[in-house]
Write a protein that holds these residues in place. Sequence first.
Motif, PDB file in Angstrom:
ATOM      1  N   PHE A 148       3.591   1.319 -20.108  1.00 14.43           N
ATOM      2  CA  PHE A 148       2.884   0.240 -20.462  1.00 14.43           C
ATOM      3  C   PHE A 148       2.467  -0.637 -19.310  1.00 14.43           C
ATOM      4  O   PHE A 148       2.316  -1.873 -19.304  1.00 14.43           O
ATOM      5  N   GLY A 149       2.639   0.235 -18.131  1.00 16.34           N
ATOM      6  CA  GLY A 149       2.282  -0.419 -17.096  1.00 16.34           C
ATOM      7  C   GLY A 149       3.270  -1.371 -16.258  1.00 16.34           C
ATOM      8  O   GLY A 149       2.517  -2.349 -15.407  1.00 16.34           O
ATOM      9  N   VAL A 150       4.304  -1.273 -16.345  1.00 12.54           N
ATOM     10  CA  VAL A 150       5.195  -1.985 -15.873  1.00 12.54           C
ATOM     11  C   VAL A 150       6.043  -1.119 -14.860  1.00 12.54           C
ATOM     12  O   VAL A 150       6.810  -0.195 -15.179  1.00 12.54           O
ATOM     13  N   ASP A 151       5.895  -1.666 -13.717  1.00 10.83           N
ATOM     14  CA  ASP A 151       6.763  -1.017 -12.623  1.00 10.83           C
ATOM     15  C   ASP A 151       8.004  -1.474 -12.429  1.00 10.83           C
ATOM     16  O   ASP A 151       8.311  -2.999 -12.268  1.00 10.83           O
ATOM     17  N   THR A 152       9.262  -1.024 -12.450  1.00 13.01           N
ATOM     18  CA  THR A 152      10.603  -1.501 -12.371  1.00 13.01           C
ATOM     19  C   THR A 152      11.067  -1.752 -10.827  1.00 13.01           C
ATOM     20  O   THR A 152      12.417  -2.136 -10.829  1.00 13.01           O
ATOM     21  N   SER A 153      10.373  -1.298  -9.988  1.00 19.03           N
ATOM     22  CA  SER A 153      10.761  -1.527  -8.764  1.00 19.03           C
ATOM     23  C   SER A 153      11.026  -2.871  -8.200  1.00 19.03           C
ATOM     24  O   SER A 153      10.000  -3.913  -8.467  1.00 19.03           O
ATOM     25  N   PRO A 154      12.275  -3.527  -7.414  1.00 19.34           N
ATOM     26  CA  PRO A 154      12.270  -4.965  -7.366  1.00 19.34           C
ATOM     27  C   PRO A 154      11.354  -5.290  -6.445  1.00 19.34           C
ATOM     28  O   PRO A 154      10.886  -6.452  -6.514  1.00 19.34           O
ATOM     29  N   LEU A 155      10.513  -4.229  -5.763  1.00 22.70           N
ATOM     30  CA  LEU A 155       9.347  -4.876  -4.670  1.00 22.70           C
ATOM     31  C   LEU A 155       8.265  -5.100  -5.126  1.00 22.70           C
ATOM     32  O   LEU A 155       7.419  -6.018  -4.679  1.00 22.70           O
ATOM     33  N   CYS A 156       7.992  -4.683  -6.436  1.00 29.91           N
ATOM     34  CA  CYS A 156       6.778  -4.847  -7.174  1.00 29.91           C
ATOM     35  C   CYS A 156       6.667  -6.210  -7.976  1.00 29.91           C
ATOM     36  O   CYS A 156       5.476  -6.823  -8.207  1.00 29.91           O
ATOM     37  N   LYS A 157       7.922  -6.912  -8.076  1.00 26.67           N
ATOM     38  CA  LYS A 157       7.924  -8.244  -8.706  1.00 26.67           C
ATOM     39  C   LYS A 157       7.322  -8.280 -10.077  1.00 26.67           C
ATOM     40  O   LYS A 157       6.476  -9.256 -10.328  1.00 26.67           O
ATOM     41  N   PHE A 165       0.596  -7.529 -27.897  1.00 22.16           N
ATOM     42  CA  PHE A 165      -0.115  -6.580 -28.520  1.00 22.16           C
ATOM     43  C   PHE A 165      -0.480  -7.120 -29.916  1.00 22.16           C
ATOM     44  O   PHE A 165       0.064  -7.880 -30.748  1.00 22.16           O
ATOM     45  N   GLN A 166      -1.826  -6.645 -30.138  1.00 23.41           N
ATOM     46  CA  GLN A 166      -2.436  -6.913 -31.535  1.00 23.41           C
ATOM     47  C   GLN A 166      -3.389  -5.898 -31.942  1.00 23.41           C
ATOM     48  O   GLN A 166      -3.849  -5.211 -31.246  1.00 23.41           O
ATOM     49  N   ASN A 167      -3.352  -5.559 -33.182  1.00 27.21           N
ATOM     50  CA  ASN A 167      -3.669  -4.238 -33.882  1.00 27.21           C
ATOM     51  C   ASN A 167      -3.048  -3.130 -32.957  1.00 27.21           C
ATOM     52  O   ASN A 167      -3.910  -2.238 -33.110  1.00 27.21           O
ATOM     53  N   GLY A 168      -1.821  -3.161 -32.545  1.00 27.91           N
ATOM     54  CA  GLY A 168      -1.340  -1.836 -31.944  1.00 27.91           C
ATOM     55  C   GLY A 168      -1.722  -1.741 -30.555  1.00 27.91           C
ATOM     56  O   GLY A 168      -1.199  -0.414 -29.880  1.00 27.91           O
ATOM     57  N   LYS A 169      -2.600  -2.718 -29.851  1.00 24.89           N
ATOM     58  CA  LYS A 169      -2.864  -2.549 -28.623  1.00 24.89           C
ATOM     59  C   LYS A 169      -2.673  -3.736 -27.685  1.00 24.89           C
ATOM     60  O   LYS A 169      -2.576  -4.700 -28.230  1.00 24.89           O
ATOM     61  N   GLU A 170      -2.553  -3.332 -26.347  1.00 29.62           N
ATOM     62  CA  GLU A 170      -2.185  -4.423 -25.417  1.00 29.62           C
ATOM     63  C   GLU A 170      -3.483  -5.395 -25.373  1.00 29.62           C
ATOM     64  O   GLU A 170      -4.540  -4.704 -24.999  1.00 29.62           O
ATOM     65  N   VAL A 171      -3.126  -6.538 -25.563  1.00 29.28           N
ATOM     66  CA  VAL A 171      -4.435  -7.525 -25.391  1.00 29.28           C
ATOM     67  C   VAL A 171      -4.211  -8.330 -24.162  1.00 29.28           C
ATOM     68  O   VAL A 171      -5.156  -9.113 -23.543  1.00 29.28           O
ATOM     69  N   SER A 172      -2.997  -8.729 -23.662  1.00 29.11           N
ATOM     70  CA  SER A 172      -2.681  -9.653 -22.781  1.00 29.11           C
ATOM     71  C   SER A 172      -1.517  -9.267 -21.901  1.00 29.11           C
ATOM     72  O   SER A 172      -0.642  -8.569 -22.630  1.00 29.11           O
ATOM     73  N   LYS A 173      -1.339  -9.698 -20.560  1.00 31.46           N
ATOM     74  CA  LYS A 173      -0.023  -9.211 -19.905  1.00 31.46           C
ATOM     75  C   LYS A 173       0.271 -10.072 -18.861  1.00 31.46           C
ATOM     76  O   LYS A 173      -0.737 -10.680 -17.902  1.00 31.46           O
ATOM     77  N   LYS A 174       1.334 -10.551 -18.399  1.00 33.40           N
ATOM     78  CA  LYS A 174       1.893 -11.344 -17.387  1.00 33.40           C
ATOM     79  C   LYS A 174       2.994 -11.099 -16.916  1.00 33.40           C
ATOM     80  O   LYS A 174       3.881 -10.524 -17.445  1.00 33.40           O
ATOM     81  N   PRO A 175       3.270 -10.814 -15.612  1.00 28.48           N
ATOM     82  CA  PRO A 175       2.162 -11.238 -14.505  1.00 28.48           C
ATOM     83  C   PRO A 175       0.988 -10.213 -14.410  1.00 28.48           C
ATOM     84  O   PRO A 175       1.201  -9.153 -14.736  1.00 28.48           O
ATOM     85  N   GLY A 176      -0.176 -10.684 -13.968  1.00 23.59           N
ATOM     86  CA  GLY A 176      -1.216  -9.697 -13.849  1.00 23.59           C
ATOM     87  C   GLY A 176      -1.456  -9.091 -12.352  1.00 23.59           C
ATOM     88  O   GLY A 176      -0.400  -9.265 -11.668  1.00 23.59           O
ATOM     89  N   LYS A 177      -2.599  -8.460 -12.154  1.00 21.18           N
ATOM     90  CA  LYS A 177      -2.993  -8.117 -10.905  1.00 21.18           C
ATOM     91  C   LYS A 177      -3.980  -8.440 -10.213  1.00 21.18           C
ATOM     92  O   LYS A 177      -5.033  -8.698 -11.056  1.00 21.18           O
ATOM     93  N   THR A 183       0.516  -7.510  -7.333  1.00 22.27           N
ATOM     94  CA  THR A 183       1.213  -8.471  -8.715  1.00 22.27           C
ATOM     95  C   THR A 183       0.750  -9.894  -8.212  1.00 22.27           C
ATOM     96  O   THR A 183       1.454 -10.301  -7.019  1.00 22.27           O
ATOM     97  N   VAL A 184       0.239 -10.482  -9.001  1.00 21.53           N
ATOM     98  CA  VAL A 184      -0.005 -12.158  -9.023  1.00 21.53           C
ATOM     99  C   VAL A 184       1.290 -12.866  -9.561  1.00 21.53           C
ATOM    100  O   VAL A 184       1.613 -12.641 -10.640  1.00 21.53           O
ATOM    101  N   GLU A 185       2.032 -13.506  -8.592  1.00 17.22           N
ATOM    102  CA  GLU A 185       2.949 -14.343  -8.945  1.00 17.22           C
ATOM    103  C   GLU A 185       2.824 -15.456 -10.270  1.00 17.22           C
ATOM    104  O   GLU A 185       1.672 -16.040 -10.474  1.00 17.22           O
ATOM    105  N   TYR A 186       3.829 -15.386 -11.290  1.00 18.22           N
ATOM    106  CA  TYR A 186       3.652 -15.988 -12.542  1.00 18.22           C
ATOM    107  C   TYR A 186       5.068 -16.762 -12.492  1.00 18.22           C
ATOM    108  O   TYR A 186       5.951 -16.122 -12.655  1.00 18.22           O
ATOM    109  N   LYS A 187       4.842 -18.261 -13.003  1.00 27.40           N
ATOM    110  CA  LYS A 187       5.837 -18.882 -13.494  1.00 27.40           C
ATOM    111  C   LYS A 187       6.026 -18.669 -15.074  1.00 27.40           C
ATOM    112  O   LYS A 187       5.480 -19.101 -15.582  1.00 27.40           O
ATOM    113  N   PHE A 188       7.250 -18.207 -15.303  1.00 26.07           N
ATOM    114  CA  PHE A 188       7.581 -17.928 -16.718  1.00 26.07           C
ATOM    115  C   PHE A 188       8.233 -19.022 -17.377  1.00 26.07           C
ATOM    116  O   PHE A 188       9.340 -19.144 -17.835  1.00 26.07           O
TER     117      PHE A 188
END
Length: 226
Positions: A148-157, A165-177, A183-188
Amino acid sequence: MSYLHGETNILLFLVCILILKNRRRPPFQEYIVTVFTFTKVANVVLFFQADPRLTLGFAVACVVVLVLFPEPPYAGPQNLTYFEGDTLEEELANNPGTTWLVEFYANWSSECLGFARTFAELSVEYHHSRMKFGKVDAGRYPDIAKKFGVDTSPLCKQLPSLVLFQNGKEVSKKPGKNSKGHTVEYKFTREDIVRDFDLNNLYEATKSKAQKKADSKKEEEEKKTR
């Protein structure tokens, strides 16, 4: 005298960093974590200036405290589904009509631990039959996270990561690139998530669909009983 001057500069630098890091008024727990983290960094520098051996002793003490007294996981109200292995992919394929907001997290990440309460509270407030919230332990299932495009390395943040997910597909993700693939920093924060994923409108729209489906099912049952 020069040592005291350097010590003052370090403490002033610490204050400036804390002000910048907390300018968006984060949750109290996140604020405390930030204060303690950067205070430890400042102490390492101060101890090193006084005596490098003190730095080593302080580092060892921090590790011991971290191992013996880890931050406890959130144990309050929640309405979450924990996916294991390929179960998320199966759910998306078998029930495309359900909207999912899924968090990819790792237990070793302090950011994920700090975000747990916020995500749990959102799951309680916005959950219904057609809009659900889930979590995937990316530390335990890195291959699933990678799909699902998520890197688990601590360096990737990229932990935590939220994927809608809508209709079984990814429509949005945070943080983005950004355009360079960084990776663009995102405040959760709660406010940012509600706004960026449009949770209020999404809740109303999916709830209307759920109600229509329930009404349709009720009508069919009434016809059968006539």
